[in-house]
Design a protein around this motif. Structure first.
Motif, PDB file in Angstrom:
ATOM      1  N   LEU A  55      -7.057  16.217  51.614  1.00  0.00           N
ATOM      2  CA  LEU A  55      -5.992  15.290  51.247  1.00  0.00           C
ATOM      3  C   LEU A  55      -6.587  13.980  50.749  1.00  0.00           C
ATOM      4  CD1 LEU A  55      -3.790  15.695  54.452  1.00  0.00           C
ATOM      5  CD2 LEU A  55      -3.419  16.805  52.254  1.00  0.00           C
ATOM      6  N   ASP A  56      -6.004  13.422  49.712  1.00  0.00           N
ATOM      7  CA  ASP A  56      -6.358  12.087  49.230  1.00  0.00           C
ATOM      8  C   ASP A  56      -5.168  11.184  49.520  1.00  0.00           C
ATOM      9  OD1 ASP A  56      -8.882  12.790  48.096  1.00  0.00           O
ATOM     10  OD2 ASP A  56      -7.825  13.708  46.413  1.00  0.00           O
TER      11      ASP A  56
ATOM     12  N   GLU B 283      -4.103   7.048  50.112  1.00  0.00           N
ATOM     13  CA  GLU B 283      -4.434   5.621  50.071  1.00  0.00           C
ATOM     14  C   GLU B 283      -5.929   5.376  49.871  1.00  0.00           C
ATOM     15  OE1 GLU B 283      -2.795   3.661  53.490  1.00  0.00           O
ATOM     16  OE2 GLU B 283      -0.736   4.141  52.903  1.00  0.00           O
ATOM     17  N   ASP B 284      -6.497   5.952  48.825  1.00  0.00           N
ATOM     18  CA  ASP B 284      -7.905   5.771  48.451  1.00  0.00           C
ATOM     19  C   ASP B 284      -8.894   6.293  49.495  1.00  0.00           C
ATOM     20  OD1 ASP B 284      -7.144   4.579  46.039  1.00  0.00           O
ATOM     21  OD2 ASP B 284      -7.066   2.595  46.956  1.00  0.00           O
ATOM     22  N   LYS B 285      -8.445   7.141  50.387  1.00  0.00           N
ATOM     23  CA  LYS B 285      -9.333   7.764  51.369  1.00  0.00           C
ATOM     24  C   LYS B 285      -9.173   9.274  51.259  1.00  0.00           C
ATOM     25  CE  LYS B 285      -9.234   3.939  54.589  1.00  0.00           C
ATOM     26  NZ  LYS B 285      -8.851   3.463  55.899  1.00  0.00           N
ATOM     27  N   GLU B 286     -10.240   9.989  51.614  1.00  0.00           N
ATOM     28  CA  GLU B 286     -10.215  11.443  51.583  1.00  0.00           C
ATOM     29  C   GLU B 286     -10.257  11.974  53.015  1.00  0.00           C
ATOM     30  OE1 GLU B 286     -12.545  13.017  47.772  1.00  0.00           O
ATOM     31  OE2 GLU B 286     -13.789  11.764  49.096  1.00  0.00           O
ATOM     32  N   TYR B 287      -9.513  13.050  53.244  1.00  0.00           N
ATOM     33  CA  TYR B 287      -9.440  13.660  54.566  1.00  0.00           C
ATOM     34  C   TYR B 287      -9.590  15.175  54.431  1.00  0.00           C
ATOM     35  CZ  TYR B 287      -7.391   9.185  55.832  1.00  0.00           C
ATOM     36  OH  TYR B 287      -7.168   7.847  56.018  1.00  0.00           O
ATOM     37  N   LEU B 288     -10.167  15.781  55.446  1.00  0.00           N
ATOM     38  CA  LEU B 288     -10.208  17.231  55.550  1.00  0.00           C
ATOM     39  C   LEU B 288      -9.381  17.643  56.757  1.00  0.00           C
ATOM     40  CD1 LEU B 288     -13.922  18.381  55.061  1.00  0.00           C
ATOM     41  CD2 LEU B 288     -12.057  18.485  53.420  1.00  0.00           C
ATOM     42  N   ILE B 289      -8.634  18.716  56.594  1.00  0.00           N
ATOM     43  CA  ILE B 289      -7.941  19.338  57.716  1.00  0.00           C
ATOM     44  C   ILE B 289      -8.675  20.649  57.964  1.00  0.00           C
ATOM     45  CG2 ILE B 289      -5.755  20.170  58.632  1.00  0.00           C
ATOM     46  CD1 ILE B 289      -5.762  17.164  57.832  1.00  0.00           C
TER      47      ILE B 289
ATOM     48  N   SER C 171      -0.876  13.498  59.424  1.00  0.00           N
ATOM     49  CA  SER C 171      -0.048  14.593  59.928  1.00  0.00           C
ATOM     50  C   SER C 171       1.201  14.781  59.083  1.00  0.00           C
ATOM     51  CB  SER C 171       0.361  14.339  61.382  1.00  0.00           C
ATOM     52  OG  SER C 171      -0.757  14.344  62.222  1.00  0.00           O
ATOM     53  N   GLU C 172       1.851  13.687  58.734  1.00  0.00           N
ATOM     54  CA  GLU C 172       3.060  13.757  57.910  1.00  0.00           C
ATOM     55  C   GLU C 172       2.752  14.322  56.525  1.00  0.00           C
ATOM     56  OE1 GLU C 172       5.111  10.002  57.867  1.00  0.00           O
ATOM     57  OE2 GLU C 172       5.153   9.924  60.052  1.00  0.00           O
ATOM     58  N   ALA C 173       1.647  13.882  55.924  1.00  0.00           N
ATOM     59  CA  ALA C 173       1.265  14.390  54.605  1.00  0.00           C
ATOM     60  C   ALA C 173       0.967  15.884  54.677  1.00  0.00           C
ATOM     61  CB  ALA C 173       0.054  13.625  54.073  1.00  0.00           C
TER      62      ALA C 173
END
Length: 85
Positions: free
Chosen positions: A26-27, A29-35, A74-76
């Motif tokens: 997920l991208d 707010e200019d940050k990247e996340y992995l689930i 979580s919402e995204a």
């Protein structure tokens, strides 16, 4: 981090290496996340990790400790996967 990564190996607090399936990236707010979720585990909740950079500019994965940031991720995640059903 590359978008086509399917699994990653992570070390826990005791140094034990565990394989995780990458569920999505997920991208936000200019940050990247992995689930991610442990490979082969059915009843374990997914884990959200933020992709940061170390001093040399290499990708590192950081656990999410801020409740507001975790809720946003979580919402995204729920929005994306509820749209696929």
């Amino acid at each position: 981090m590359e978008n086509n990564v399917e699994t990653i190996l992570l070390n826990d607090e005791e140094g034990k290496e565990t394989e995780f399936d990458v569920l999505t990236k997920l991208d936000i707010e200019d940050k990247e996340y992995l689930i991610v979720a442990p490979t082969g585990e059915e009843d374990i909740d997914a884990i959200a990790l933020r992709i940061d950079k170390d001093a040399e500019g290499n990708d590192i994965l950081v656990t999410i400790e801020d409740d507001e940031e975790f809720e946003m991720i979580s919402e995204a995640y729920e929005t994306i996967f509820s749209e696929e059903d």
